[in-house]
Design an enzyme around this catalytic site. Structure first.
Site, PDB file in Angstrom:
ATOM      1  N   ASP A  52       1.089  -1.106   0.210  1.00 34.73           N
ATOM      2  CA  ASP A  52      -0.189   0.435  -0.588  1.00 34.73           C
ATOM      3  C   ASP A  52       0.727   0.995   0.356  1.00 34.73           C
ATOM      4  O   ASP A  52       1.515   1.085   0.836  1.00 34.73           O
ATOM      5  CB  ASP A  52      -1.105   0.713   1.126  1.00 34.73           C
ATOM      6  CG  ASP A  52      -2.046   0.582   0.965  1.00 34.73           C
ATOM      7  OD1 ASP A  52      -1.872   1.493   0.030  1.00 34.73           O
ATOM      8  OD2 ASP A  52      -2.583   1.619   2.062  1.00 34.73           O
TER       9      ASP A  52
ATOM     10  N   TYR B 125       1.599   5.570  -0.495  1.00 38.63           N
ATOM     11  CA  TYR B 125       1.029   7.003   0.019  1.00 38.63           C
ATOM     12  C   TYR B 125       0.953   7.901  -0.388  1.00 38.63           C
ATOM     13  O   TYR B 125       2.101   8.871  -0.086  1.00 38.63           O
ATOM     14  CB  TYR B 125       1.773   6.836   1.671  1.00 38.63           C
ATOM     15  CG  TYR B 125       1.302   7.933   2.086  1.00 38.63           C
ATOM     16  CD1 TYR B 125       0.080   7.890   2.669  1.00 38.63           C
ATOM     17  CD2 TYR B 125       2.926   8.481   2.757  1.00 38.63           C
ATOM     18  CE1 TYR B 125      -0.657   8.824   4.194  1.00 38.63           C
ATOM     19  CE2 TYR B 125       1.657   9.897   4.187  1.00 38.63           C
ATOM     20  CZ  TYR B 125       0.395  10.064   4.524  1.00 38.63           C
ATOM     21  OH  TYR B 125       0.167  10.565   5.418  1.00 38.63           O
TER      22      TYR B 125
ATOM     23  N   HIS C 130      -3.869  14.093   0.281  1.00 41.29           N
ATOM     24  CA  HIS C 130      -3.825  12.391   1.769  1.00 41.29           C
ATOM     25  C   HIS C 130      -2.460  13.119   2.374  1.00 41.29           C
ATOM     26  O   HIS C 130      -3.540  13.418   4.207  1.00 41.29           O
ATOM     27  CB  HIS C 130      -4.215  12.184   1.078  1.00 41.29           C
ATOM     28  CG  HIS C 130      -4.524  10.626   2.126  1.00 41.29           C
ATOM     29  ND1 HIS C 130      -5.349  10.631   2.843  1.00 41.29           N
ATOM     30  CD2 HIS C 130      -3.415   9.810   2.665  1.00 41.29           C
ATOM     31  CE1 HIS C 130      -5.367  10.074   4.089  1.00 41.29           C
ATOM     32  NE2 HIS C 130      -4.409   9.227   3.813  1.00 41.29           N
TER      33      HIS C 130
ATOM     34  N   ARG D 283       0.726  16.943  13.070  1.00 41.87           N
ATOM     35  CA  ARG D 283       2.174  17.714  12.849  1.00 41.87           C
ATOM     36  C   ARG D 283       2.508  19.145  12.706  1.00 41.87           C
ATOM     37  O   ARG D 283       3.709  20.037  12.864  1.00 41.87           O
ATOM     38  CB  ARG D 283       3.829  16.878  11.945  1.00 41.87           C
ATOM     39  CG  ARG D 283       3.641  15.764  12.193  1.00 41.87           C
ATOM     40  CD  ARG D 283       4.441  15.415  11.357  1.00 41.87           C
ATOM     41  NE  ARG D 283       3.887  15.201  10.317  1.00 41.87           N
ATOM     42  CZ  ARG D 283       4.074  14.634   9.127  1.00 41.87           C
ATOM     43  NH1 ARG D 283       3.473  13.300  10.549  1.00 41.87           N
ATOM     44  NH2 ARG D 283       3.020  13.908   8.425  1.00 41.87           N
TER      45      ARG D 283
ATOM     46  N   ASP E 102      -8.591   0.234   1.527  1.00 38.42           N
ATOM     47  CA  ASP E 102      -8.042   0.346   2.980  1.00 38.42           C
ATOM     48  C   ASP E 102      -8.587   0.001   4.356  1.00 38.42           C
ATOM     49  O   ASP E 102      -8.460   1.584   4.767  1.00 38.42           O
ATOM     50  CB  ASP E 102      -6.766   0.310   2.702  1.00 38.42           C
ATOM     51  CG  ASP E 102      -6.129  -0.222   3.194  1.00 38.42           C
ATOM     52  OD1 ASP E 102      -5.834  -1.123   4.417  1.00 38.42           O
ATOM     53  OD2 ASP E 102      -4.656   0.670   3.824  1.00 38.42           O
TER      54      ASP E 102
ATOM     55  N   GLN F  78      -4.056   2.479  14.520  1.00 41.87           N
ATOM     56  CA  GLN F  78      -2.780   2.951  13.787  1.00 41.87           C
ATOM     57  C   GLN F  78      -2.248   3.886  14.569  1.00 41.87           C
ATOM     58  O   GLN F  78      -1.057   3.904  14.865  1.00 41.87           O
ATOM     59  CB  GLN F  78      -3.849   3.367  12.432  1.00 41.87           C
ATOM     60  CG  GLN F  78      -2.348   4.231  12.059  1.00 41.87           C
ATOM     61  CD  GLN F  78      -3.690   4.870  10.359  1.00 41.87           C
ATOM     62  OE1 GLN F  78      -4.881   4.213   9.805  1.00 41.87           O
ATOM     63  NE2 GLN F  78      -2.299   5.184   9.545  1.00 41.87           N
TER      64      GLN F  78
ATOM     65  N   TYR G 295       2.147   3.082  15.071  1.00 41.47           N
ATOM     66  CA  TYR G 295       2.202   3.197  13.535  1.00 41.47           C
ATOM     67  C   TYR G 295       3.578   3.963  13.980  1.00 41.47           C
ATOM     68  O   TYR G 295       4.548   3.864  12.674  1.00 41.47           O
ATOM     69  CB  TYR G 295       1.730   4.153  12.581  1.00 41.47           C
ATOM     70  CG  TYR G 295       1.812   5.434  12.759  1.00 41.47           C
ATOM     71  CD1 TYR G 295       2.702   6.984  12.031  1.00 41.47           C
ATOM     72  CD2 TYR G 295       1.576   6.470  14.086  1.00 41.47           C
ATOM     73  CE1 TYR G 295       2.761   8.008  12.127  1.00 41.47           C
ATOM     74  CE2 TYR G 295       0.975   7.717  13.713  1.00 41.47           C
ATOM     75  CZ  TYR G 295       1.442   8.206  12.683  1.00 41.47           C
ATOM     76  OH  TYR G 295       2.380   9.492  13.265  1.00 41.47           O
TER      77      TYR G 295
ATOM     78  N   LYS H   2      -4.371  -2.075  10.443  1.00 37.37           N
ATOM     79  CA  LYS H   2      -4.890  -1.447   8.981  1.00 37.37           C
ATOM     80  C   LYS H   2      -5.298  -3.426   8.681  1.00 37.37           C
ATOM     81  O   LYS H   2      -5.663  -3.496   7.763  1.00 37.37           O
ATOM     82  CB  LYS H   2      -3.661  -1.202   8.330  1.00 37.37           C
ATOM     83  CG  LYS H   2      -3.319   0.255   7.915  1.00 37.37           C
ATOM     84  CD  LYS H   2      -4.729   0.720   7.425  1.00 37.37           C
ATOM     85  CE  LYS H   2      -4.023   2.240   7.310  1.00 37.37           C
ATOM     86  NZ  LYS H   2      -4.617   2.920   6.327  1.00 37.37           N
TER      87      LYS H   2
ATOM     88  N   SER I  80      -9.111  -5.472   4.035  1.00 31.40           N
ATOM     89  CA  SER I  80      -9.129  -4.067   3.276  1.00 31.40           C
ATOM     90  C   SER I  80      -9.572  -5.253   1.971  1.00 31.40           C
ATOM     91  O   SER I  80      -9.878  -6.488   1.958  1.00 31.40           O
ATOM     92  CB  SER I  80      -8.000  -4.626   2.166  1.00 31.40           C
ATOM     93  OG  SER I  80      -6.381  -4.146   3.442  1.00 31.40           O
TER      94      SER I  80
END
Length: 430
Positions: free
Chosen positions: A129, A131, A136, A145, A235, A242, A246, A255, A259
């Site tokens: 998967d 990113y 996004h 952040r 997903d 998560q 993570y 995750k 899926s």
């Protein structure tokens, strides 16, 4: 680009269905105890095993074991030349100019989808998967952040990804159990419990159609040769699980519970006319990631949530052309260090989001991590999914009056345990 936009089909309703003769996605269905390979035309599954048995697929190098099969992997492994010859033959049989006798025989091989049990189409050995949506990544990074540090330093240098769990990939229609895992409470203490922040992620995935050799990276100019086709991909995510797990190695239990993919794999040939340029990339990527041609796709995507009272709420409408990294860049980076890919492997895009609210492909973004709940048309307020919700992903491309649909991914999120429901109710009251 296929020169087939003018083709019409004799199959009732096919031309206006989103599954015309220009589409012909592949799938697998169960019939009288065995599984068979099919293509979709309109609202019918065309049984390729029966076509082969009555001699309409002679000369294509097909075997019984390829067409009477639980999965499409053996068909995909035939190679690009044989697959294209099969596709061309099927278009001839299904077009309005088909030979009258062959048309009558082909008609006997059509199965109404309403009477057809579709299956998971692939034996998925590995699943990655990515990113790859900057919109996004910026949204999520800004939430956690701040806007100044939204993108990690490596994000525009390489297609970020994680290796997912292929064993829990399911087909459209199969329900999803409510996820449970380790969650950090408001006081920073880890506990075991059922997720309170279950989410979807709107993605597309491409299917590997050609093996690569270990130790031999796939070059950008050859990456497209390894792509068989595309599926819609959800997903499913448990955001609270998560978030706690993570760092430092990425997603895991938040995750891997599920899926889901569509029943039908849209072949690359059907989407070739919709290839387009993606966003400008700045700074220029390293040489091994520099584009040779356009490998983004102009595919409209949509997510709806159906509540238990059957209200449909459209959460997101966006387009896959917004992705920053294209599929060839994803594959070139995936194999750079010598990793080999195999027929049937699945490479998902990561959540696809556009630049504007309403184009964001997850509840996490649409509700801004729960700070701005979505008000549904039936009066419900949502930050994340609720038990009993049905999530439906749809996708299509359209040009010159021809619409190519990618089917849909529709799965229901099952209820939590009685204990979890009681706990949630107590928390709400308190």
């Amino acid at each position: 680009m296929e020169n087939t936009f003018a083709l019409k089909s004799w199959v009732p309703g096919a031309d206006a269905s989103g599954f015309p003769v220009q589409n012909l996605p592949f799938g697998v269905f169960r019939h009288e105890g065995d599984c068979r390979v099919a293509v979709r035309i309109g609202d019918y599954a065309l049984d390729l095993l029966n076509l082969w048995r009555i001699g309409l697929l002679d000369g294509l190098g097909l075997k019984l074991s390829v067409l009477q099969n639980d999965f499409l992997n053996d068909l995909i492994s035939l190679g690009d030349k044989k697959r294209k010859a099969l596709r061309s033959r099927l278009q001839d049989l299904l077009s309005e100019n088909a030979d009258a006798i062959e048309r009558e025989k082909t008609n006997r091989c059509l199965k109404p989808l309403s009477e057809t049990e579709m299956k998971l189409p692939l034996n998925i050995g590995d699943y990655t998967d990515f990113y790859s949506s900057e919109h996004h990544a910026r949204n999520v990074g800004t939430m956690f952040r701040g806007a100044e540090n939204a993108l990690m330093p490596n994000w525009k240098s390489l297609p970020v990804a994680y290796h997912g769990r292929s064993s829990s990939i399911i087909a459209s229609g199969k329900p999803v159990s409510w996820p449970k895992g380790q969650i950090c409470d408001s006081e920073g203490i880890p506990t075991i419990g059922e997720s309170q922040r279950v989410d979807f992620e709107l993605e597309m995935a491409f299917v590997i159609g050609k093996n690569s050799k270990q130790g031999n990276p796939v070059e950008m100019k050859k990456a497209g040769d390894h792509v068989f086709g595309f599926v819609l991909f959800n997903d499913w995510s448990a955001r609270d699980i998560q978030r706690w797990e993570y760092v430092p190695l990425g997603p895991f239990a938040g995750k891997n519970f599920a899926s889901s993919i569509s029943h039908w794999i849209t072949p690359l040939e059907a989407l070739e006319p919709f290839r387009t340029a993606g966003p400008e990339q700045s700074p220029d990527p390293l040489e091994y990631l520099q584009k040779q041609s356009d490998w983004h796709f102009d595919v409209t995507l949509e997510v709806s949530v159906f509540t238990v009272d059957d209200h449909e709420e459209v959460i997101c409408r966006t387009n896959s052309k917004h992705l920053y990294w294209d599929i060839c860049q994803q594959l070139a980076h995936h194999t750079l260090g010598g990793c080999n890919v195999r027929v049937g492997d699945l490479m998902a895009s990561g959540t696809i989001s556009g630049p504007n609210k309403g184009e964001w492909g997850s509840m996490l973004e649409a509700s801004w991590n729960g700070e701005q709940p979505i008000v549904f048309g039936n009066g419900e307020k949502r930050s994340f999914l609720k038990e009993g919700d049905v999530v439906c992903l749809r996708g299509f491309a359209e040009f010159k009056g021809v619409r190519i649909e990618l089917g849909e991914v529709r799965n229901q999120l099952l209820a939590r345990s009685e204990e979890a429901v009681a706990t949630a109710e107590r928390n709400i009251l308190n």
